[in-house]
Design a protein around this motif. Structure first.
Motif, PDB file in Angstrom:
ATOM      1  N   GLN A   1       0.841  -1.184   0.000  1.00  0.00           N
ATOM      2  CA  GLN A   1       0.000   0.000   0.000  1.00  0.00           C
ATOM      3  C   GLN A   1       0.887   1.248   0.000  1.00  0.00           C
ATOM      4  N   SER A   2       0.405   2.301  -0.621  1.00  0.00           N
ATOM      5  CA  SER A   2       1.185   3.531  -0.668  1.00  0.00           C
ATOM      6  C   SER A   2       1.158   4.225   0.696  1.00  0.00           C
ATOM      7  N   LEU A   3       2.179   5.022   0.946  1.00  0.00           N
ATOM      8  CA  LEU A   3       2.276   5.819   2.166  1.00  0.00           C
ATOM      9  C   LEU A   3       2.633   7.242   1.767  1.00  0.00           C
ATOM     10  N   GLU A   4       1.753   8.176   2.111  1.00  0.00           N
ATOM     11  CA  GLU A   4       2.030   9.591   1.883  1.00  0.00           C
ATOM     12  C   GLU A   4       2.613  10.166   3.161  1.00  0.00           C
ATOM     13  N   ILE A   5       3.684  10.945   3.026  1.00  0.00           N
ATOM     14  CA  ILE A   5       4.332  11.557   4.182  1.00  0.00           C
ATOM     15  C   ILE A   5       4.416  13.054   3.952  1.00  0.00           C
ATOM     16  N   GLU A   6       4.009  13.822   4.963  1.00  0.00           N
ATOM     17  CA  GLU A   6       4.135  15.281   4.924  1.00  0.00           C
ATOM     18  C   GLU A   6       4.778  15.731   6.219  1.00  0.00           C
ATOM     19  N   VAL A   7       5.789  16.582   6.111  1.00  0.00           N
ATOM     20  CA  VAL A   7       6.482  17.112   7.290  1.00  0.00           C
ATOM     21  C   VAL A   7       6.229  18.614   7.325  1.00  0.00           C
ATOM     22  N   TYR A   8       5.693  19.094   8.456  1.00  0.00           N
ATOM     23  CA  TYR A   8       5.377  20.513   8.645  1.00  0.00           C
ATOM     24  C   TYR A   8       6.193  21.082   9.800  1.00  0.00           C
ATOM     25  N   PHE A   9       6.509  22.389   9.705  1.00  0.00           N
ATOM     26  CA  PHE A   9       7.166  23.113  10.789  1.00  0.00           C
ATOM     27  C   PHE A   9       6.229  24.211  11.280  1.00  0.00           C
ATOM     28  N   ASP A  10       6.130  24.352  12.589  1.00  0.00           N
ATOM     29  CA  ASP A  10       5.239  25.356  13.176  1.00  0.00           C
ATOM     30  C   ASP A  10       5.964  26.700  13.255  1.00  0.00           C
ATOM     31  N   ASN A  11       5.598  27.588  12.348  1.00  0.00           N
ATOM     32  CA  ASN A  11       6.147  28.935  12.321  1.00  0.00           C
ATOM     33  C   ASN A  11       4.960  29.882  12.235  1.00  0.00           C
ATOM     34  N   ASP A  12       4.269  30.068  13.388  1.00  0.00           N
ATOM     35  CA  ASP A  12       3.001  30.815  13.416  1.00  0.00           C
ATOM     36  C   ASP A  12       2.000  30.169  12.466  1.00  0.00           C
ATOM     37  N   GLY A  13       1.846  28.875  12.588  1.00  0.00           N
ATOM     38  CA  GLY A  13       1.021  28.056  11.712  1.00  0.00           C
ATOM     39  C   GLY A  13       1.930  27.043  11.044  1.00  0.00           C
ATOM     40  N   TYR A  14       1.408  25.887  10.756  1.00  0.00           N
ATOM     41  CA  TYR A  14       2.251  24.829  10.199  1.00  0.00           C
ATOM     42  C   TYR A  14       2.462  25.041   8.704  1.00  0.00           C
ATOM     43  N   ASN A  15       3.737  25.063   8.316  1.00  0.00           N
ATOM     44  CA  ASN A  15       4.127  25.222   6.916  1.00  0.00           C
ATOM     45  C   ASN A  15       4.749  23.915   6.420  1.00  0.00           C
ATOM     46  N   LEU A  16       4.341  23.486   5.230  1.00  0.00           N
ATOM     47  CA  LEU A  16       4.829  22.240   4.650  1.00  0.00           C
ATOM     48  C   LEU A  16       6.307  22.375   4.275  1.00  0.00           C
ATOM     49  N   LEU A  17       7.134  21.451   4.800  1.00  0.00           N
ATOM     50  CA  LEU A  17       8.563  21.426   4.478  1.00  0.00           C
ATOM     51  C   LEU A  17       8.892  20.368   3.435  1.00  0.00           C
ATOM     52  N   HIS A  18       8.203  19.229   3.530  1.00  0.00           N
ATOM     53  CA  HIS A  18       8.521  18.117   2.645  1.00  0.00           C
ATOM     54  C   HIS A  18       7.285  17.245   2.471  1.00  0.00           C
ATOM     55  N   SER A  19       7.130  16.688   1.261  1.00  0.00           N
ATOM     56  CA  SER A  19       6.018  15.789   0.969  1.00  0.00           C
ATOM     57  C   SER A  19       6.489  14.741  -0.025  1.00  0.00           C
ATOM     58  N   GLU A  20       6.103  13.486   0.220  1.00  0.00           N
ATOM     59  CA  GLU A  20       6.408  12.432  -0.746  1.00  0.00           C
ATOM     60  C   GLU A  20       5.428  11.283  -0.577  1.00  0.00           C
ATOM     61  N   THR A  21       5.308  10.497  -1.649  1.00  0.00           N
ATOM     62  CA  THR A  21       4.475   9.290  -1.624  1.00  0.00           C
ATOM     63  C   THR A  21       5.367   8.110  -1.970  1.00  0.00           C
ATOM     64  N   ILE A  22       5.289   7.075  -1.131  1.00  0.00           N
ATOM     65  CA  ILE A  22       6.100   5.880  -1.322  1.00  0.00           C
ATOM     66  C   ILE A  22       5.165   4.751  -1.743  1.00  0.00           C
ATOM     67  N   GLU A  23       5.513   4.058  -2.830  1.00  0.00           N
ATOM     68  CA  GLU A  23       4.665   2.975  -3.341  1.00  0.00           C
ATOM     69  C   GLU A  23       5.510   1.759  -3.699  1.00  0.00           C
ATOM     70  N   GLY A  24       4.862   0.582  -3.677  1.00  0.00           N
ATOM     71  CA  GLY A  24       5.499  -0.625  -4.161  1.00  0.00           C
ATOM     72  C   GLY A  24       6.546  -1.228  -3.236  1.00  0.00           C
ATOM     73  N   ILE A  25       6.479  -0.896  -1.951  1.00  0.00           N
ATOM     74  CA  ILE A  25       7.451  -1.419  -0.985  1.00  0.00           C
ATOM     75  C   ILE A  25       6.681  -2.015   0.197  1.00  0.00           C
ATOM     76  N   GLN A  26       7.086  -3.197   0.654  1.00  0.00           N
ATOM     77  CA  GLN A  26       6.422  -3.819   1.806  1.00  0.00           C
ATOM     78  C   GLN A  26       6.950  -3.303   3.136  1.00  0.00           C
ATOM     79  N   ASP A  27       8.239  -3.061   3.235  1.00  0.00           N
ATOM     80  CA  ASP A  27       8.844  -2.605   4.483  1.00  0.00           C
ATOM     81  C   ASP A  27       9.370  -1.184   4.264  1.00  0.00           C
ATOM     82  N   ILE A  28       8.501  -0.209   4.517  1.00  0.00           N
ATOM     83  CA  ILE A  28       8.834   1.188   4.242  1.00  0.00           C
ATOM     84  C   ILE A  28       9.642   1.748   5.403  1.00  0.00           C
ATOM     85  N   LYS A  29      10.780   2.375   5.062  1.00  0.00           N
ATOM     86  CA  LYS A  29      11.622   3.019   6.066  1.00  0.00           C
ATOM     87  C   LYS A  29      12.155   4.312   5.466  1.00  0.00           C
ATOM     88  N   ARG A  30      11.955   5.401   6.200  1.00  0.00           N
ATOM     89  CA  ARG A  30      12.460   6.699   5.769  1.00  0.00           C
ATOM     90  C   ARG A  30      13.093   7.393   6.963  1.00  0.00           C
TER      91      ARG A  30
END
Length: 195
Positions: free
Chosen positions: A137-166
């Motif tokens: 199953q795919s896994l979407e990952i979003e990393v936000y930083f709180d700078n007077d509201g959460y701002n998106l720093l990084h986003s990615e979708t991982i697919e086709g892997i059984q043992d997901i590690k990031r």
């Protein structure tokens, strides 16, 4: 009366056979309208929910004792439609679907599903994310930083892997709160970490 008792016994045997190798079982009680849900190896603090096909929670209960959980539910009172039990544990979520039609409850063992939750761990300025995705199953990952509201720093979708590690390295000069959002199997998980 003998037919009702005989039919109830057949239903009990059928559900016992269906769930013999699982960590949950369902059977009818002496009161023919009740379905008995049995869960083994639950842990205090696990959550049991009954949801409709749209994901709306109709019933929720925190498990009070570790070990076996046994409870009767009168599911025949629900309107016709599709529903599911959801057992939310620390590392996984188990769904047990059933349908109600004309006051008759039907469970399909083949449609049970176990979703392994993503695990988020912070060590110093490194964020580790892992997930067991047996069906890739795919896994979407979003990393936000709180700078007077959460701002998106990084986003990615991982697919086709059984043992997901990031692993993500957070900027040591950006001290503060981070929000890690992961999405998989139609569910969203949010974790907060601080640097």
């Amino acid at each position: 009366m003998k037919n009702i008792l005989k039919n109830s016994l057949v239903i009990v045997v059928m559900f016992t056979t269906l769930f013999a190798n699982a960590n949950s079982s369902l059977r009818t009680s002496k009161d023919a309208t009740k379905t008995i849900l049995t869960l083994t190896n639950v842990i205090k603090g696990n959550e049991l929910q009954v949801k409709d096909a749209f994901g709306v929670t109709l019933y929720s209960e925190m498990i009070k004792d570790s070990g076996d959980y046994i409870k009767g539910f009168d599911l025949t009172e629900l309107p016709n439609g599709d529903y599911y039990f959801e057992l939310i544990q620390d590392s996984k979520i188990k769904t047990m679907p059933f349908s109600v039609e004309a006051n008759k409850v039907t469970f399909v063992k083949n449609n049970e599903l176990t979703i392994f939750k993503p695990v988020v761990k912070l060590e110093e300025n490194l964020v580790y994310i892992s997930k067991l995705a047996l069906n890739e199953q795919s896994l979407e990952i979003e990393v936000y930083f709180d700078n007077d509201g959460y701002n998106l720093l990084h986003s990615e979708t991982i697919e086709g892997i059984q043992d997901i590690k990031r692993m993500y390295k957070l900027d040591e000069t950006k001290k503060g709160n981070y929000k890690i959002v992961t999405k998989t199997d139609g569910k969203t998980f949010v974790e907060y970490v601080s640097l």
